[in-house]
Design an enzyme around this catalytic site. Structure first.
Site, PDB file in Angstrom:
ATOM      1  N   LYS A 257       8.398  -0.196  55.008  1.00 29.33           N
ATOM      2  CA  LYS A 257       9.440   0.774  54.629  1.00 29.33           C
ATOM      3  C   LYS A 257       8.922   1.767  53.596  1.00 29.33           C
ATOM      4  O   LYS A 257       9.542   1.978  52.544  1.00 29.33           O
ATOM      5  CB  LYS A 257      10.702   0.062  54.147  1.00 29.33           C
ATOM      6  CG  LYS A 257      11.275  -0.882  55.211  1.00 29.33           C
ATOM      7  CD  LYS A 257      12.585  -1.496  54.808  1.00 29.33           C
ATOM      8  CE  LYS A 257      13.112  -2.478  55.833  1.00 29.33           C
ATOM      9  NZ  LYS A 257      12.324  -3.717  55.982  1.00 29.33           N
TER      10      LYS A 257
HETATM   11  O1  LIG Z   1      17.841  -2.828  58.892  1.00 28.79           O
HETATM   12  C1  LIG Z   1      16.962  -3.672  58.706  1.00 28.79           C
HETATM   13  C2  LIG Z   1      15.634  -3.347  58.577  1.00 28.79           C
HETATM   14  C3  LIG Z   1      14.733  -4.342  58.412  1.00 28.79           C
HETATM   15  N1  LIG Z   1      15.099  -5.639  58.382  1.00 28.79           N
HETATM   16  C4  LIG Z   1      14.044  -6.666  58.229  1.00 28.79           C
HETATM   17  O2  LIG Z   1      14.016  -7.450  59.436  1.00 28.79           O
HETATM   18  C5  LIG Z   1      13.825  -8.823  59.116  1.00 28.79           C
HETATM   19  C6  LIG Z   1      15.055  -9.613  59.505  1.00 28.79           C
HETATM   20  O3  LIG Z   1      14.887 -10.970  59.177  1.00 28.79           O
HETATM   21  P1  LIG Z   1      15.926 -12.141  59.617  1.00 28.79           P
HETATM   22  O4  LIG Z   1      15.404 -13.347  58.913  1.00 28.79           O
HETATM   23  O5  LIG Z   1      15.856 -12.278  61.112  1.00 28.79           O
HETATM   24  O6  LIG Z   1      17.264 -11.745  59.143  1.00 28.79           O
HETATM   25  C7  LIG Z   1      13.511  -8.843  57.620  1.00 28.79           C
HETATM   26  O7  LIG Z   1      12.124  -8.680  57.443  1.00 28.79           O
HETATM   27  C8  LIG Z   1      14.235  -7.625  57.085  1.00 28.79           C
HETATM   28  O8  LIG Z   1      13.650  -7.127  55.914  1.00 28.79           O
HETATM   29  C9  LIG Z   1      16.414  -5.964  58.494  1.00 28.79           C
HETATM   30  O9  LIG Z   1      16.809  -7.145  58.470  1.00 28.79           O
HETATM   31  N2  LIG Z   1      17.320  -4.963  58.659  1.00 28.79           N
END
Ligand SMILES: O=c1ccn([C@@H]2O[C@H](COP(=O)(O)O)[C@@H](O)[C@H]2O)c(=O)[nH]1
Length: 273
Positions: A96
């Site tokens: 990001k």
């Molecule tokens: O809008 C967003 C952007 C990035 N993320 C990232 O994706 C993963 C989600 O992890 P989970 O454990 O499946 O919830 C994580 O790295 C976030 O930083 C997001 O969730 N939403």
């Protein structure tokens, strides 16, 4: 990696799953803490157990940066392992980033040249000159945050500016950037109902969709509103897969979780025809 290679993988595996490598030393099985690099040991086991079920891996750099130099080495070992052992998989650095042009160029070099990731996530807030340095790299993808999965997305992203929601302005403006064909966009699975509107603006681009699993987003809803003739979706799940077990069987447990999603994805691909 280009879109044709990605589509080839999706069709071969019947999957558009991206596994998030958000590897947290406090959550990995305790027996791995005796390894010289516990984070890499965990990632390697997860990758070896799940590579046939997914088309992408997405280490979130926060989980590596938190451990300083050691963490950066774990990230570097992970991407090297992916590139050497499973070169057909898409690798995404979820970093990001977003800064003025000369700084953005260095970020792009760090992730695309030095670490050799296929894609990096970028925040759009600083506009054209903060994004275009990433887009200069052929066969690499820049994944721009559009409508994120968190509650805070409603602070700015859905607010109207001159009668239009900000996330829509982000999408429309990004399409005017040079090499916009190298863009993908992040849209949270928890915001699936917005996908219909999003597809009117970006009918062809791939969307990276996090939020299925631990955040409760629905794969079916995402596919209903976001899938295109050429799939157009990479659906990410991190914690639900990675931490399915804290015992010695953690990799097998992760593979079972991933397989559940892959099977559901295969059904969606068949439905699409
Ligand atoms: O809008 C967003 C952007 C990035 N993320 C990232 O994706 C993963 C989600 O992890 P989970 O454990 O499946 O919830 C994580 O790295 C976030 O930083 C997001 O969730 N939403």
């Amino acid at each position: 990696m280009n879109t044709t290679d990605l589509l080839d993988q999706i069709e071969k595996k019947g999957s558009f799953l991206c596994i998030g490598l958000d590897t947290d030393q406090e959550k990995i099985p305790p027996h791995l803490l005796d390894e010289p690099d516990p984070i890499f040991a965990f990632n390697k086991a997860i990758i070896d157990a799940t590579h046939h079920l997914c088309v992408a891996y997405k280490p979130n750099t926060a989980f590596y940066e938190a451990y300083g130099l050691k963490g950066w080495e774990s990230l570097s070992r992970t991407i090297e392992y992916l590139n050497s052992s499973y070169p057909h998989l898409l690798t995404i650095a979820d970093a990001k980033r977003g800064d003025i042009g000369n700084t953005a160029t260095r970020y792009a070099e760090a992730f695309f040249n030095d670490l050799n990731f296929d894609a990096v996530t970028v925040a759009p807030y600083m506009g054209r000159d903060s994004v275009e340095p990433f887009l200069k790299f052929p066969d690499k993808f820049t994944i721009l945050l559009a409508l994120t999965s968190n509650a805070g997305a409603f602070d700015f992203q859905t607010r109207e500016v001159d009668g239009q929601a900000l996330y829509k302005i982000v999408l429309e403006t990004a399409l005017t950037y040079e090499h916009s064909d190298r863009l993908m966009f992040v849209v949270g699975a928890t915001k699936a109902e917005f996908l219909k509107e999003i597809r009117k603006i970006v009918p062809e681009h791939f969307l990276l969709v996090p939020g299925v699993g631990a955040q409760g987003g629905s794969l079916e809803e995402v596919c209903k509103y976001g899938m295109t003739d050429r799939v157009g979706l990479l659906v990410n799940s991190s914690r639900k897969i990675l931490y399915a077990s804290r015992e010695k069987d953690f990799a097998e447990a992760a593979a079972r979780e991933a397989e559940g999603l892959q099977k559901a994805m295969k059904k969606e691909l068949i439905k699409r025809g």
